[in-house]
Each structure stands twice: as C-alpha cells, then as structure tokens.
Design an enzyme around this catalytic site. Structure first.
Site, PDB file in Angstrom:
ATOM      1  N   LYS A  36       0.842  -1.199   0.000  1.00 54.91           N
ATOM      2  CA  LYS A  36       0.000   0.000   0.000  1.00 54.91           C
ATOM      3  C   LYS A  36       0.881   1.255   0.000  1.00 54.91           C
ATOM      4  O   LYS A  36       2.091   1.159   0.275  1.00 54.91           O
ATOM      5  CB  LYS A  36      -0.915  -0.009   1.233  1.00 54.91           C
ATOM      6  N   ARG A 134     -11.061   0.087  14.557  1.00 54.83           N
ATOM      7  CA  ARG A 134     -11.235   0.715  13.239  1.00 54.83           C
ATOM      8  C   ARG A 134     -12.360  -0.005  12.521  1.00 54.83           C
ATOM      9  O   ARG A 134     -13.485   0.002  13.022  1.00 54.83           O
ATOM     10  CB  ARG A 134      -9.925   0.590  12.451  1.00 54.83           C
ATOM     11  N   HIS A 164      -6.404  -7.090  12.840  1.00 53.77           N
ATOM     12  CA  HIS A 164      -5.174  -6.300  12.858  1.00 53.77           C
ATOM     13  C   HIS A 164      -4.824  -5.947  14.295  1.00 53.77           C
ATOM     14  O   HIS A 164      -5.694  -5.537  15.055  1.00 53.77           O
ATOM     15  CB  HIS A 164      -5.379  -5.030  12.023  1.00 53.77           C
ATOM     16  N   ARG A 218       1.072 -10.986   7.070  1.00 53.25           N
ATOM     17  CA  ARG A 218       1.075  -9.771   6.238  1.00 53.25           C
ATOM     18  C   ARG A 218       2.305  -8.928   6.574  1.00 53.25           C
ATOM     19  O   ARG A 218       2.351  -8.232   7.579  1.00 53.25           O
ATOM     20  CB  ARG A 218      -0.199  -8.948   6.503  1.00 53.25           C
ATOM     21  N   TYR A 259      16.375  30.609   9.370  1.00 54.84           N
ATOM     22  CA  TYR A 259      15.236  31.337   9.947  1.00 54.84           C
ATOM     23  C   TYR A 259      15.226  31.305  11.470  1.00 54.84           C
ATOM     24  O   TYR A 259      15.557  30.285  12.077  1.00 54.84           O
ATOM     25  CB  TYR A 259      13.921  30.715   9.459  1.00 54.84           C
ATOM     26  N   CYS A 306      14.818  24.545   6.037  1.00 52.99           N
ATOM     27  CA  CYS A 306      13.945  25.424   5.239  1.00 52.99           C
ATOM     28  C   CYS A 306      13.136  24.582   4.255  1.00 52.99           C
ATOM     29  O   CYS A 306      13.217  23.372   4.252  1.00 52.99           O
ATOM     30  CB  CYS A 306      14.777  26.442   4.468  1.00 52.99           C
ATOM     31  N   ASP A 308      13.461  24.398   0.917  1.00 57.64           N
ATOM     32  CA  ASP A 308      14.220  23.806  -0.191  1.00 57.64           C
ATOM     33  C   ASP A 308      15.691  23.588   0.120  1.00 57.64           C
ATOM     34  O   ASP A 308      16.414  23.041  -0.700  1.00 57.64           O
ATOM     35  CB  ASP A 308      14.139  24.733  -1.408  1.00 57.64           C
TER      36      ASP A 308
END
Ligand SMILES: *Cc1c(COP(=O)(O)O)cnc(C)c1O
Length: 376
Positions: A36, A134, A164, A218, A259, A306, A308
């Site tokens: 998944k 769930r 689960h 699993r 920053y 930051c 980037d």
C-alpha cells in the site's frame, strides 16, 4: 553530476527481504506482501514484482485504485484491498478481480451487485475488529449476520478472515493485549468453513509471535528493511535518499544560520548548503537534531530546515565542495543513517519517513530486471 535530490530503491533487496521472511515461515504459512501507499514509498509495482520473486503469494493495498494500478501493471496474483468496501469503487474492484474486505451485510450485498454487473465472482475477506477500533465486526451476532448474507449472495465467495493488532510492537502490556486480540480472533473465526484462510500478523507479530502465523502473514515495514521489533532475520533497508551540496562557505564566530536565528556559530565554521528541505519531505521538526553523511562522515544539520535547503556543519570534513553527494538516508563507508534515525530526530516513525520523501525527489530504481515483468 548528481541530481538535486533523489531516492534510489533497490528491489533486489526487497526480494531478498521477502525471501528471508518466507524462509522463516513453515511450509503451510503463506506470505502476503503489503504494498500500500506506493509500496511504502518504494514504488508499488517494483515492490510487488520483487516481493513475488521473493516468495509472496498475495499482495495487499489500501484501496481499489491502488489494486487496479497493480493489475494495469501486469500483476496477476491475488490482491487484497485492506480498506472496507465502499459503494464508490466496489464495481471497479470486482472488475479488476481484487479481493475486497467486508465487515457488514451491506458490504456483502454491494459485492454481490458488483459481481452480477461485471459477470465475475467476487472474493472477499471478512475483517474482524478484535481491539483496534477501526473497521471490522466485533461480535458473534454481527458475524452471523454477515455469514447469513453471504449465503444469500452466491456470487460472493468468502476466502479469508483477518484482524489487525493495535500494539504488537508494544511492551509487556502490548504483549498481553496482542494475546487477548489473538484469542478473540480465534473465537470469532471458530466454525468458519475449512477453506477460509485466517491471518492476523503484521511485521511486529511475524517476528514476535510465530504461534500466531495461522494460514498467512502480512509483511509490511519488515519487507522494506525496518523490522519494528528485535528479530534474527537479516533485513536490509532498500531505499537510499540523497541530496547535493550547492554551496560551501566559511562563517565567522557570531554568525547565524537560517530562519529564526536558532543557531549561532561560536567559532569559525565551514557551512555546506544542501539541496533538500521540508518541500522534499525532510521534516522541519528534525531541525537541531539531524545529521547527514558527506564523504562518509557525519555532519550536523544546523539551524532550521527550510523549504528547499538546509545547512550542514562540515568544519571537520575536508574538501567539501558544491556538487558533492549528501546522504540523508543510506550508508557510506562505516557510517549509516536509517529511516529509523531520521524518524527519531523528526519525532515520528520509520513508516512516515519512508512515505514522506517528496514527489519532487527524483525516483530511481536499480536492477532493470524488475522494470517490466514476467510475474505471475
Ligand atoms: C499496513 C498494514 C499491515 C502491515 O503492517 P506493518 O506493520 O507495516 O507490517 C498489515 N495489515 C494491515 C491490515 C495493515 O493495514
């Protein structure tokens, strides 16, 4: 020249991990590979192919769309959709021959209509909630209602039942809870037809509880080399994440970095700017804690991360220059940074780190053998 930022996945290692997991299972226990969320960020299709080569006999995805994408990629083995059936995509799932998850009479009826409309028998697994809170039926009465509806729906075949665990990687208390969940699962699956397979183990339980393997396990995070609990299995991370040095400069004592001026040099340092930030999925919360590898040595990330860019202190690493590779997750010489390390620095878990590597990060796959398939 290095690309600005890239992740390299080695499906050969995924195959090897799958093989390792399978070899620890007795003959009669099947292995399902959980692929998944784009194979936990490793690429769903490559992961699926590698896992099949490694011995997986079933795959699991979160949604019908994810399952359909695997079918479109040529995957033929059974695929289980872990999420509950919805009216929105049940027909698409039936069309693609996916195994759907049901936990109410309505869901069974939706599958029956979809099967009739598509002219294909639909297989389902029954989800049982033994303590996760769930999806899933919780009581004997709910089970009986679903079983009764199944008998009224001849185009829907019950192939399995699963639950689960909520705390399989937890401490002693978690152990007790897992055992309690397991007992409840056995109770609620008692009396199901012989050919209905039962499965409950995620990675943590695979390692800790061989006695709970039942008919199938699993494997998710362990397949990608990050077993959540201690294990003797030899499992290796399959993803490397790198960026590049874009600039190197000397900073005088008293200089600030980034920053908010959270970091100030107390001596003369050499600072390398790195082409990666939270826009690439490197968590800003790792500011002040993270390290990267440059020339096989650890360099502290200084100041705030930051969007980037970020800055590493390379004072003690000779000859760092623009264009040099920076390892964010991976191994170089004797040093290694894992998704687990980065998770600790970021205040999260390895799962989220693997999944948060951004779409801006170039994806590369080693081993051309897995690019297109002869998979079953
Ligand atoms: C994601 C998931 C798994 C895999 O869990 P890991 O901890 O990654 O092994 C197994 N079963 C279900 C139902 C899941 O949603």
């Amino acid at each position: 020249m290095n690309p600005r930022n890239r992740r390299v996945v080695d499906p050969g290692k995924i195959e090897q991990n799958m093989r390792e997991i399978c070899s620890a299972l007795p003959e009669h226990v099947r292995a399902l590979a959980v692929v998944k969320a784009d194979g936990y960020g490793h690429g769903a299709l490559q992961t699926a192919r590698a896992a099949i080569h490694g011995g997986a006999s079933m795959l699991a995805v979160a949604s019908v769309d994810e399952g359909t994408a695997l079918r479109d990629g040529g995957i033929r083995i059974p695929i289980l959709v872990l999420g509950a059936v919805t009216g929105y995509d049940v027909k698409q799932g039936a069309e693609a021959g996916l195994i759907q998850t049901v936990c109410s009479p309505d869901m069974v009826r939706m599958c029956e209509s979809a099967a009739m409309e598509t002219g294909k028998q639909t297989e389902v697994h029954l989800k049982i909630d033994t303590g996760m809170g769930r999806i899933g039926i919780r009581t004997e009465k709910e089970k009986e209602q679903v079983m009764k509806t199944l008998r009224e729906c001849p185009h829907v075949k019950l192939g399995g039942a699963f639950t689960h665990f909520a705390d399989a990687d937890g401490g002693e208390d978690g152990e007790r809870y897992t055992e309690q969940q397991f007992r409840r699962f056995l109770e609620l699956t008692d009396g199901l037809p012989e050919d209905v397979i039962r499965h409950c183990c995620n990675s943590a339980a695979i390692h800790r509880h061989p006695e709970m393997h039942l008919d199938m396990v699993r494997a998710g995070i362990s397949l990608y080399g990050y077993p959540p609990v201690k294990t003797n299995m030899s499992l290796e991370p399959c993803m490397t994440w790198t960026a590049t040095v874009s600039y190197v400069k000397e900073l005088a004592p008293g200089s600030y970095v980034s920053y908010g001026r959270t970091w100030q040099a107390n001596r003369t340092i050499r600072a390398a700017t790195v082409t990666c930030g939270y826009g690439d999925g490197y968590h800003r919360s790792a500011s002040g804690k993270a390290c990267v590898l440059i020339h096989g040595r650890r360099a502290a990330v200084i100041g705030r991360i930051c969007m980037d860019q970020m800055v590493a202190d390379v004072t003690d690493i000779p000859d760092v220059k623009p264009g040099d590779e920076v390892i964010l997750i991976g191994r170089e010489e004797h040093e290694q940074i894992t998704a687990e390390d980065l998770a600790k620095w970021s205040g999260t878990i390895s799962y989220e780190i693997l999944l948060s590597v951004g779409s801006r990060v170039k994806k590369e796959i080693i081993h051309s053998a897995y690019q297109k398939g002869d998979e079953g």
